[in-house]
Design an enzyme around this catalytic site. Structure first.
Site, PDB file in Angstrom:
ATOM      1  N   CYS A 256      11.655  76.676  50.886  1.00  0.00           N
ATOM      2  CA  CYS A 256      11.221  75.331  50.504  1.00  0.00           C
ATOM      3  C   CYS A 256       9.870  75.313  49.798  1.00  0.00           C
ATOM      4  CB  CYS A 256      11.193  74.418  51.724  1.00  0.00           C
ATOM      5  SG  CYS A 256      12.767  74.332  52.605  1.00  0.00           S
TER       6      CYS A 256
ATOM      7  N   HIS B  21       6.797  68.693  49.946  1.00  0.00           N
ATOM      8  CA  HIS B  21       8.188  69.065  50.171  1.00  0.00           C
ATOM      9  C   HIS B  21       8.838  67.984  51.021  1.00  0.00           C
ATOM     10  CE1 HIS B  21      11.784  70.992  51.416  1.00  0.00           C
ATOM     11  NE2 HIS B  21      11.354  71.304  52.623  1.00  0.00           N
TER      12      HIS B  21
ATOM     13  N   ASN C 293      16.645  67.044  52.648  1.00  0.00           N
ATOM     14  CA  ASN C 293      15.829  68.215  52.338  1.00  0.00           C
ATOM     15  C   ASN C 293      16.611  69.099  51.372  1.00  0.00           C
ATOM     16  OD1 ASN C 293      14.524  70.700  52.317  1.00  0.00           O
ATOM     17  ND2 ASN C 293      14.111  70.722  54.518  1.00  0.00           N
TER      18      ASN C 293
END
Length: 325
Positions: A119, A252, A282
């Site tokens: 990520c 993020h 996500n």
């Protein structure tokens, strides 16, 4: 030789299939797994995510995002002299998804490679591209984050399968006489490998271990908020800036609690936080460029404003980039 690099175009792409929390709850119920829209929203802030069709790859999503970014920058694929793709879900073990994307764009010759920092991948990739432009190795880079995380989810684990989605985001980063990328700060700590990982691997044609995502949510949360604050402050210090200079924070898009916690640590009002996790989930390496593109195209983030990008992911990896758009 130009001394700086600057983002000249952004783009993104989401697969057409939008999966709401209610949709996912119904699907999980067939497996005997109980969850609900309320349960997911209260813990994550996520209302929906997008899942790619089985035949769609990360490079397919990357291609669409890249086309949008190139159009926004007023560039053609032939103008690109560097391609970096951040992904944890590559099309193949090798070659890189960047090389596959290069071919799909109809170009050849320029360096093309993947970055794997989960990520944090886009922050890592953007930093690498900036360094290559500053040293004269490239002048017009395509930097992409692309993921099909739905392929590695354990749909028997409601604590993880509700979190992730598929998508891609891209930027065109060009040599500039004016500062664009102001500073960056990257880190990793391998002792935290086990809190967020896909522990399986292929050996002799067989899958050994578990090829699905494993996460210790509490451990990730505690570590993420701390390291994101540290990275942001280090980046500001390198740029000679303070929190007051940040117009927008684009972290993020993992979990609304982590994002709001980071903003609070930096004493930034909620209004300066760009949030897309509610609709995207996500999307790992794609989440930051997806959020950036949406914020730019909506008119919220404007040219000349100062933006802090922050990523944190498996490894454990984390980092930040401060830029003038």
């Amino acid at each position: 030789m130009s001394s700086y690099s600057r983002i000249t175009g952004t783009g993104s792409y989401l697969p057409p299939r939008r999966v709401t929390n209610d949709d996912l709850a119904k699907e999980l119920a067939t497996r005997g797994i109980e969850t609900s829209d309320q349960w997911i929203v209260e813990r994550t802030g996520i209302h929906a995510r997008h899942f790619a069709a089985p035949e769609v790859t990360s490079s397919d999503l990357a291609l669409e995002a890249a086309r949008h970014a190139l159009e926004a920058a007023g560039r053609k694929a032939e103008d690109i002299d560097l391609i970096i793709v951040a992904t944890s879900t590559p099309d193949m073990v090798f070659p890189s998804s960047a090389a596959i994307l290069q071919n799909k764009l109809g170009v050849a010759g320029c360096p093309a490679f993947d970055v794997q920092a989960v990520c944090s991948g886009f922050v890592y990739a953007l930093t690498v591209a900036d360094a290559m432009i500053r040293t004269g190795t490239a002048r017009c880079a395509l930097v992409v984050g692309a993921e099909v995380f739905s392929r590695i989810l354990d749909f028997n684990d409601r604590t993880t399968c509700v979190l992730f989605g598929d998508g891609a985001g891209a930027v065109v980063l060009e040599a500039s006489e004016e500062p664009g990328i102001l500073a960056s700060d990257l880190h990793a700590d391998g002792k935290h490998v086990g809190i967020l990982c896909v522990p399986g691997h292929v050996s002799g044609g067989n899958v050994l271990g578990t090829p699905l995502l494993h996460m210790d949510g509490q451990a990730v949360f505690k570590l993420a908020v701390r390291v994101l604050e540290d990275a942001a402050r280090a980046t500001l210090a390198k740029a000679g800036k303070t929190e007051a200079d940040i117009d927008w924070l684009i972290p993020h898009q993992a979990n609304i609690r982590i994002m709001e916690g980071t903003a609070k640590k930096l004493k930034l009002p909620r209004e300066k936080l760009i949030v897309t996790v509610n609709e995207h989930g996500n999307t790992s390496a794609a989440s930051i460029p997806l959020a950036l593109d949406e914020a730019v195209r909506s008119g919220k983030v404007k040219k000349g404003e100062t933006v802090m990008l922050e990523g944190v992911g498996g490894g454990f990896t984390w980092g930040a980039v401060l830029l003038n758009l």
